[in-house]
Design a protein around this motif. Sequence first.
Motif, PDB file in Angstrom:
ATOM      1  N   ILE A 280      48.105  22.770  51.251  1.00 20.14           N
ATOM      2  CA  ILE A 280      46.953  22.161  50.589  1.00 20.14           C
ATOM      3  C   ILE A 280      47.377  20.843  49.960  1.00 20.14           C
ATOM      4  O   ILE A 280      48.535  20.646  49.589  1.00 20.14           O
ATOM      5  CB  ILE A 280      46.287  23.062  49.514  1.00 20.14           C
TER       6      ILE A 280
ATOM      7  N   SER B  24      42.856  17.136  48.449  1.00 20.85           N
ATOM      8  CA  SER B  24      41.449  17.360  48.823  1.00 20.85           C
ATOM      9  C   SER B  24      40.952  18.739  48.391  1.00 20.85           C
ATOM     10  O   SER B  24      39.755  19.010  48.416  1.00 20.85           O
ATOM     11  CB  SER B  24      41.265  17.190  50.328  1.00 20.85           C
TER      12      SER B  24
ATOM     13  N   ASP C  67      40.975  21.870  49.564  1.00 25.91           N
ATOM     14  CA  ASP C  67      40.166  22.555  50.576  1.00 25.91           C
ATOM     15  C   ASP C  67      39.881  24.003  50.172  1.00 25.91           C
ATOM     16  O   ASP C  67      40.774  24.850  50.142  1.00 25.91           O
ATOM     17  CB  ASP C  67      40.926  22.504  51.909  1.00 25.91           C
TER      18      ASP C  67
ATOM     19  N   ARG D 158      38.456  26.530  51.586  1.00 26.28           N
ATOM     20  CA  ARG D 158      38.722  27.623  52.513  1.00 26.28           C
ATOM     21  C   ARG D 158      40.194  28.014  52.493  1.00 26.28           C
ATOM     22  O   ARG D 158      40.541  29.188  52.456  1.00 26.28           O
ATOM     23  CB  ARG D 158      38.276  27.228  53.916  1.00 26.28           C
ATOM     24  N   ARG D 159      41.042  26.997  52.518  1.00 22.81           N
ATOM     25  CA  ARG D 159      42.484  27.282  52.488  1.00 22.81           C
ATOM     26  C   ARG D 159      42.883  27.911  51.160  1.00 22.81           C
ATOM     27  O   ARG D 159      43.732  28.796  51.111  1.00 22.81           O
ATOM     28  CB  ARG D 159      43.266  25.995  52.690  1.00 22.81           C
TER      29      ARG D 159
END
Lengths: 296, 248
Positions: B69, B72, B74, B76-77
């Motif tokens: 990661i 940003s 993320d 979902r991650r």
Amino acid sequence: MSKKLTYQIVVLFLLAILLSILINNLSINLSRSGLQLSFSWLLRPASFALAENPLPYSPSDTYAWALFMGWLNSLKVILSSLILATFIGVFIGIVRTVGNSVLGFLAAIYITLIRQTPLLLQLMFWYFVAFLGLKDSIFMPIKGMISISNKGIEFLGLSLSSEFSALLFGLSVFTGAYIAEVVRGGILSVSRGQWEAFRSLGFSEINGLFKIIIPQALPAIIPGLTSQYLNLAKNSTLAIAVGYSDIYAINDTVINQTGRTIESFIILLSSFFLLNLLISNLMEVINKITLNSKKI
Amino acid sequence: MEHIVSAKNLSKSYTKGLYALDNISLQVDEGKVLVVMGPSGSGKSTLIRTFNGLEAFDAGELNILGIRIDASHDERRIRQIRKRVGMVFQQFNLFPHLSILENIVLAPVQVQKRLQTEAEEHAMYLLAQMGIATHANKYPSQLSGGEQQRVAIARALALKPELLLFDEPTSALDPERVNEVLDVMRNLAKQGMTMIVVTHEVGFAKEVGDQVLFLDSGKVIETSTPNVFFSNARHERSRKFLNQIENK
């Protein structure tokens, strides 16, 4: 005798004096105008037509029956607005608290706009602009399923008059804004640590909100929700402004025809008193259930 | 072999020019215990909370269990990471409206879609390990702080995590309750659990830690083995900090 008890007896005594003055006043005024408190006129024919009647009604039916129709009409608009307002309020409240910034901003605008303008004005808007402003040309988002026109709403065979629809939307959108703030306050009363705990366990935001946050927010939400429900029920008497035949509007006609102002108002007040007593007791039961299931 | 946790040049600032995290790099290998120490406001909590995405960062990158990661953030991650990383908080953060058993079972059933009966059996096993199986049907408010924290550890373990994060797990406990929680953590370390622990407990750090990372004003001042750090710290700032917690 203790000081506290003396004080209470004095207050009770003063209240009794006040009440007897009021009752005395009432009976003097009644006898002066040659009237006696009587309810027998309720069984005489009403001889006026109703725009909406949930049960069969004709002008030859009694005043009592006409008033009962009004009461049912009130109940109908109160219950349906209550449900719609709850959905709007919960949705907006959640969006305002946890939604992204654009949605949150829109929700804030909605709440501000609704709370800073009078309900009467909003009802007028819904009736004269939103519904009567529509042409006969019917607005049909999904053909055959729902149609909205100046005659009201048709939804899967269920037809709602434009008066009822205006009142339903007006009350729901108005009360929804207040419920949204109650919901937001409840959600914010839950500590940040609870959010971090469910996030760290891999819950999605929505799942965590409904499984972890909302259950803990309920004890803070329900008392405020109850007040809003009671306000909604009382505000429904503004139906008269859009010509919906609720209990208040019909009561108004009855007073005009019979001159039985005091009796009519006793009926009106007690019917609202009973209705709101029902709502607040029901909410009290719900509150007890949520408090019991939560061992804090 | 790949590191369990690898941070490269992590930086975060709340106000311009004032860094909560200042260019931090570190690695943690499987089965190792990293102890993070530092004065309050040094960025310890911020650092450990970036490892499961509770805190975003402005620059650099993180690799947790092979999931990368960056700034940003993320979502979902991050959720993938959270499903495999457990966290224990200073304030326990148990769910007060749920029983102890429900607290532990909720995430395995809801998030990992495991069977209720299997999740309950696993929960009871974990509670027995923590020595609090008899409390399964009580509510968090009926337990002492030390017991609540052990439930919180069981809740984190219920997801069978590959990494455990501890953010000052004993700081909110009465002094005589600290050891019951530290004992559980010692056992976990013995069983080979990879852990990152923010703590002021010197004894624990010496005994269980493989590495001590010392932070000040968002910067890594030094990373040493406990032996070196507590007897012969390389930096003046570390020695000053150690003096202060010893004189406490």
